[in-house]
Design an enzyme around this catalytic site. Structure first.
Site, PDB file in Angstrom:
ATOM      1  CB  SER A  63      69.223  36.923  79.773  1.00 49.85           C
ATOM      2  OG  SER A  63      67.910  37.229  80.153  1.00 49.85           O
TER       3      SER A  63
HETATM    4  N1  SAH Z   1      66.254  40.743  77.428  1.00 52.18           N
HETATM    5  C1  SAH Z   1      66.488  41.923  78.226  1.00 52.18           C
HETATM    6  C2  SAH Z   1      66.152  41.705  79.682  1.00 52.18           C
HETATM    7  C3  SAH Z   1      64.724  41.853  79.924  1.00 52.18           C
HETATM    8  S1  SAH Z   1      64.299  41.823  81.630  1.00 52.18           S
HETATM    9  C4  SAH Z   1      67.902  42.403  78.049  1.00 52.18           C
HETATM   10  O1  SAH Z   1      68.577  41.929  77.139  1.00 52.18           O
HETATM   11  O2  SAH Z   1      68.334  43.269  78.791  1.00 52.18           O
HETATM   12  C5  SAH Z   1      62.547  41.916  81.420  1.00 52.18           C
HETATM   13  C6  SAH Z   1      62.029  43.280  81.078  1.00 52.18           C
HETATM   14  O3  SAH Z   1      60.628  43.172  80.892  1.00 52.18           O
HETATM   15  C7  SAH Z   1      62.248  44.321  82.185  1.00 52.18           C
HETATM   16  O4  SAH Z   1      62.915  45.412  81.647  1.00 52.18           O
HETATM   17  C8  SAH Z   1      60.811  44.682  82.606  1.00 52.18           C
HETATM   18  O5  SAH Z   1      60.681  46.034  82.977  1.00 52.18           O
HETATM   19  C9  SAH Z   1      60.029  44.380  81.343  1.00 52.18           C
HETATM   20  N2  SAH Z   1      58.603  44.142  81.499  1.00 52.18           N
HETATM   21  C10 SAH Z   1      57.934  43.455  82.452  1.00 52.18           C
HETATM   22  N3  SAH Z   1      56.607  43.464  82.204  1.00 52.18           N
HETATM   23  C11 SAH Z   1      56.428  44.189  81.059  1.00 52.18           C
HETATM   24  C12 SAH Z   1      55.277  44.574  80.277  1.00 52.18           C
HETATM   25  N4  SAH Z   1      54.025  44.218  80.609  1.00 52.18           N
HETATM   26  N5  SAH Z   1      55.485  45.313  79.170  1.00 52.18           N
HETATM   27  C13 SAH Z   1      56.725  45.688  78.791  1.00 52.18           C
HETATM   28  N6  SAH Z   1      57.842  45.369  79.492  1.00 52.18           N
HETATM   29  C14 SAH Z   1      57.687  44.627  80.604  1.00 52.18           C
END
Ligand code: SAH
Length: 216
Positions: A63
């Site tokens: 983000s």
């Molecule tokens: N804040 C992060 C971006 C996260 S993007 C940063 O700074 O880079 C959202 C993430 O959530 C992705 O990596 C995705 O794989 C993960 N995600 C989605 N569903 C999930 C779940 N049930 N458990 C763990 N991770 C999950």
């Protein structure tokens, strides 16, 4: 990390984040300290200190720094909290949280991302983070209760296990809505178990998968 060649870029990023209304000094210090270029693909390192989101591989995105900063500010961390993060992604938000809280537990479903994040956190010298590969909608029961929980992916509802793993008086921050759009929402749970919801901003996150997320 002080004195590295990116420190000047980070100082500019701090000003950009401050210009977007973030005032919490611990959060601004974290932005000034955490080497975001270690958390983005090498080819994009030149853009690491712009206030923009970037692709991180496996179809996921890191983000905008100001979005992370606003989210962490809303948690009002004092530095003594135990925090659970669902969706490690690049590990950058994890690193910011680690600077603002005592201990961070983070769960990522994509093993390749968890490994990259582990390497970046180690390279950044951040040691108060534990990473689990799995379904974060189930929380991380072994380390519960948590003072604060941050979900970094779009959620149709608050996953029940996360509510159960929250300490009394704790708070959960998550983008609530459907795949097309969400509201970043702060859920505060009082000692009697009742929840108060405060919508902070419109948001557009990748979907939360798993048992209490959207269907895989
Ligand atoms: N804040 C992060 C971006 C996260 S993007 C940063 O700074 O880079 C959202 C993430 O959530 C992705 O990596 C995705 O794989 C993960 N995600 C989605 N569903 C999930 C779940 N049930 N458990 C763990 N991770 C999950």
């Amino acid at each position: 990390m002080l004195g590295d060649s990116y420190a000047g870029y980070r100082a500019k990023l701090v000003e950009a984040v401050r210009a977007r209304g973030v005032q919490d000094l611990a959060v601004l210090h974290a932005i000034a300290d955490v080497p975001r270029h270690l958390f983005v693909p090498r080819a994009l390192a030149g853009q690491a200190y712009e206030d923009t989101s970037l692709p991180i591989g496996s179809g996921q995105t890191i983000s905008q720094p100001s979005t992370h900063a606003r989210a962490i500010e809303a948690l009002h961390l004092t530095g003594r909290e135990k925090v659970l993060e669902v969706g490690t992604g690049s590990g950058y938000q994890t690193a910011l949280l680690a600077r603002c809280a005592e201990q961070v537990f983070t769960v990522e479903r994509v093993a390749a991302l968890a490994e990259q994040a582990r390497a970046a956190l180690a390279a950044a010298g951040i040691t108060n983070v534990s990473i689990l590969v799995g379904d974060g909608t189930l929380g991380w029961r072994a380390y519960a209760p948590f003072d604060a929980i941050v979900v970094a992916a779009a959620s149709p509802a608050v996953p029940r296990p996360l509510l159960e793993q929250l300490a009394p008086g704790g708070r959960i921050l998550l983008p609530l809505g459907d795949r097309a759009g969400q509201r970043l929402t702060l859920v505060t749970v009082s000692a009697d178990g009742s929840c108060a919801y405060a919508a902070l901003a419109d948001a557009s996150f990748v979907p939360l998968r798993g048992t209490h997320g959207f269907d895989d």
